[in-house]
Design an enzyme around this catalytic site. Structure first.
Site, PDB file in Angstrom:
ATOM      1  N   CYS A  63       0.545  -1.582  -0.010  1.00  0.00           N
ATOM      2  CA  CYS A  63       0.164   0.087  -0.057  1.00  0.00           C
ATOM      3  C   CYS A  63       0.721   1.117   0.191  1.00  0.00           C
ATOM      4  O   CYS A  63       1.427   1.785   1.000  1.00  0.00           O
ATOM      5  CB  CYS A  63      -0.702  -0.558   1.069  1.00  0.00           C
ATOM      6  SG  CYS A  63      -2.417   1.535   1.605  1.00  0.00           S
ATOM      7  N   TYR A 194      -4.663   5.355  -9.837  1.00  0.00           N
ATOM      8  CA  TYR A 194      -6.220   4.378  -9.313  1.00  0.00           C
ATOM      9  C   TYR A 194      -7.351   4.616  -9.735  1.00  0.00           C
ATOM     10  O   TYR A 194      -8.614   3.221 -10.434  1.00  0.00           O
ATOM     11  CB  TYR A 194      -6.621   4.720  -7.731  1.00  0.00           C
ATOM     12  CG  TYR A 194      -4.909   3.485  -6.721  1.00  0.00           C
ATOM     13  CD1 TYR A 194      -6.082   2.215  -6.073  1.00  0.00           C
ATOM     14  CD2 TYR A 194      -4.020   4.144  -6.407  1.00  0.00           C
ATOM     15  CE1 TYR A 194      -4.875   1.396  -5.158  1.00  0.00           C
ATOM     16  CE2 TYR A 194      -3.469   2.750  -5.917  1.00  0.00           C
ATOM     17  CZ  TYR A 194      -3.876   2.125  -5.071  1.00  0.00           C
ATOM     18  OH  TYR A 194      -2.599   1.448  -4.382  1.00  0.00           O
TER      19      TYR A 194
HETATM   20  N1  LIG Z   1      -6.923   7.842   2.672  1.00  0.00           N
HETATM   21  C1  LIG Z   1      -6.278   6.372   2.982  1.00  0.00           C
HETATM   22  C2  LIG Z   1      -6.263   5.568   1.940  1.00  0.00           C
HETATM   23  C3  LIG Z   1      -5.956   4.141   2.692  1.00  0.00           C
HETATM   24  C4  LIG Z   1      -6.521   2.750   1.256  1.00  0.00           C
HETATM   25  O1  LIG Z   1      -7.327   2.876   0.916  1.00  0.00           O
HETATM   26  N2  LIG Z   1      -5.805   1.848   1.814  1.00  0.00           N
HETATM   27  C5  LIG Z   1      -5.751   0.934   0.900  1.00  0.00           C
HETATM   28  C6  LIG Z   1      -4.127   0.196   0.451  1.00  0.00           C
HETATM   29  S1  LIG Z   1      -3.543   0.496  -0.337  1.00  0.00           S
HETATM   30  C7  LIG Z   1      -6.598   0.045   1.714  1.00  0.00           C
HETATM   31  O2  LIG Z   1      -6.623  -0.578   2.571  1.00  0.00           O
HETATM   32  N3  LIG Z   1      -7.379  -0.459   0.540  1.00  0.00           N
HETATM   33  C8  LIG Z   1      -8.363  -2.269   1.280  1.00  0.00           C
HETATM   34  C9  LIG Z   1     -10.212  -1.983   1.469  1.00  0.00           C
HETATM   35  O3  LIG Z   1     -10.509  -0.445   0.641  1.00  0.00           O
HETATM   36  O4  LIG Z   1     -10.850  -2.360   2.008  1.00  0.00           O
HETATM   37  C10 LIG Z   1      -4.939   7.584   2.925  1.00  0.00           C
HETATM   38  O5  LIG Z   1      -4.488   7.300   3.015  1.00  0.00           O
HETATM   39  O6  LIG Z   1      -4.313   6.447   4.641  1.00  0.00           O
END
Ligand SMILES: N[C@@H](CCC(=O)N[C@@H](CS)C(=O)NCC(=O)O)C(=O)O
Length: 329
Positions: A63, A194
């Site tokens: 991530c 993305y």
């Molecule tokens: N706004 C958050 C976004 C975090 C995010 O989207 N993380 C993704 C991984 S890259 C995630 O955990 N996705 C799991 C999901 O959406 O269920 C940040 O920047 O901390």
């Protein structure tokens, strides 16, 4: 995702979309700040004082947002102050999972199997995606913050004397310019890849694609004209936020997200910049190309058979030698 604290069975890795089929990222739900004196930060409530051993980071090495925080923790020399757990690279049916894949850990702190359990420990009625990174407070047993942009700033200045001051990622005189550049790079590039990858219409994909490559062209010009970093001699949070996208680009976004006009390796200044940041002591320890490839290519909606490409060969980052992978006759 979680709905009122319950994992919904019909979880789907394709995220929310707008009317045009464009990818929409969820807004982060926990927005408190660790501060040196316990006071409230720019958002949320107070009561999260900087203390060694009190906080824990939950991350995924795939991530980019979580990797911002890992780089911040490394460069501010907070490794003995803030502990870390790494989830497995592939998103399981119930989201991020703790486990024994090389480079991952079990959750010895809270005994969770899935990241969503950390969210419901903090809020039994939580509704939303259980994303990483998460900054966890071991004392109050809750999530301090799950927004990487905030966590990176906390690591920079919220831990006071516990942190090393060799780097200041957000120096006062540059703040407006850093904010302005972040505001350009985030929608077009960090999130742009993305938007391309998760687009559900040709139009949404092409709009995102154009944003990604016009931003890369602009950054190539900027870095050709000056450097070594985006704001000259000092490495700022804008560099960290750009780096985490660049380092994933050729390995994952070029193929899986169809961002395939050019590779970062084809941009001389950006490629040199990527390797310059990678050479900053500590940064390479936060990069795991195996997790990045395994993780992105495990997204079933984009890659139903789950085949992980062998290449590309990324010299100095992830060299691939055909002789070592070709099955013997
Ligand atoms: N706004 C958050 C976004 C975090 C995010 O989207 N993380 C993704 C991984 S890259 C995630 O955990 N996705 C799991 C999901 O959406 O269920 C940040 O920047 O901390």
């Amino acid at each position: 995702m979680l709905v009122d604290g319950k994992w919904t069975a019909e979880w789907h890795p394709v995220q929310a979309t707008d009317a045009k089929g464009g990818f929409v990222r969820q807004v982060s739900g926990f927005r408190n700040w660790v501060t040196p004196d316990d006071s409230a930060g720019p958002t949320g409530e107070g009561g999260f004082k900087a203390e060694a051993g009190r906080y824990h980071l939950y991350v995924a090495l795939i991530c980019p947002w979580a990797s911002r925080t890992l780089i911040g923790r490394k460069l501010k020399k907070l490794e003995d102050v803030i502990s870390v757990s790494v989830v497995e690279p592939a998103l399981a049916a119930e989201g991020w999972k703790f486990g024994t894949y090389p480079g991952s850990n079990l959750d010895t702190l809270n005994g969770a199997t899935y990241m969503h359990q950390i969210y419901t420990s903090a809020d039994p009625h939580y509704t939303g995606r259980a994303t990483v990174p998460v900054l966890w407070d071991k004392e109050r047993k809750t999530i301090v913050n799950n927004e990487s942009a905030d966590i990176l700033r906390m690591l920079n200045s919220g831990f006071g004397d516990l942190a090393d001051d060799t780097f200041d990622f957000y120096p006062e005189p540059l703040r407006d310019q850093i904010d302005a550049l972040n505001d350009r790079i985030y929608p077009r590039l960090n999130n742009g890849v993305y938007r391309a990858g998760f687009a559900t219409t040709q139009l949404a994909y092409e709009e995102a694609f154009a944003d990604v490559f016009s931003m890369l062209d602009e950054l190539e010009d900027r870095l050709s004209a000056g450097g070594p970093y985006l704001f000259g001699s000092s490495l700022t949070e804008a560099d960290i936020r750009l780096f985490v996208t660049l380092v994933r680009f050729d390995a994952a976004y070029f193929g899986l997200f169809k961002c395939n006009l050019r590779r970062i390796a084809d941009y001389p200044a950006l490629n040199a910049y990527l390797h310059r940041i990678l050479a900053v002591p500590g940064v390479a320890d936060t990069v795991n190309i195996d997790h990045i490839k395994q993780g992105y290519y495990s997204i079933k909606a984009l890659n139903p058979n789950g085949i992980v490409p062998v290449g590309p060969d990324l010299p100095g980052l992830y060299p691939v030698e055909l002789a070592t992978i070709r099955p013997s006759a």
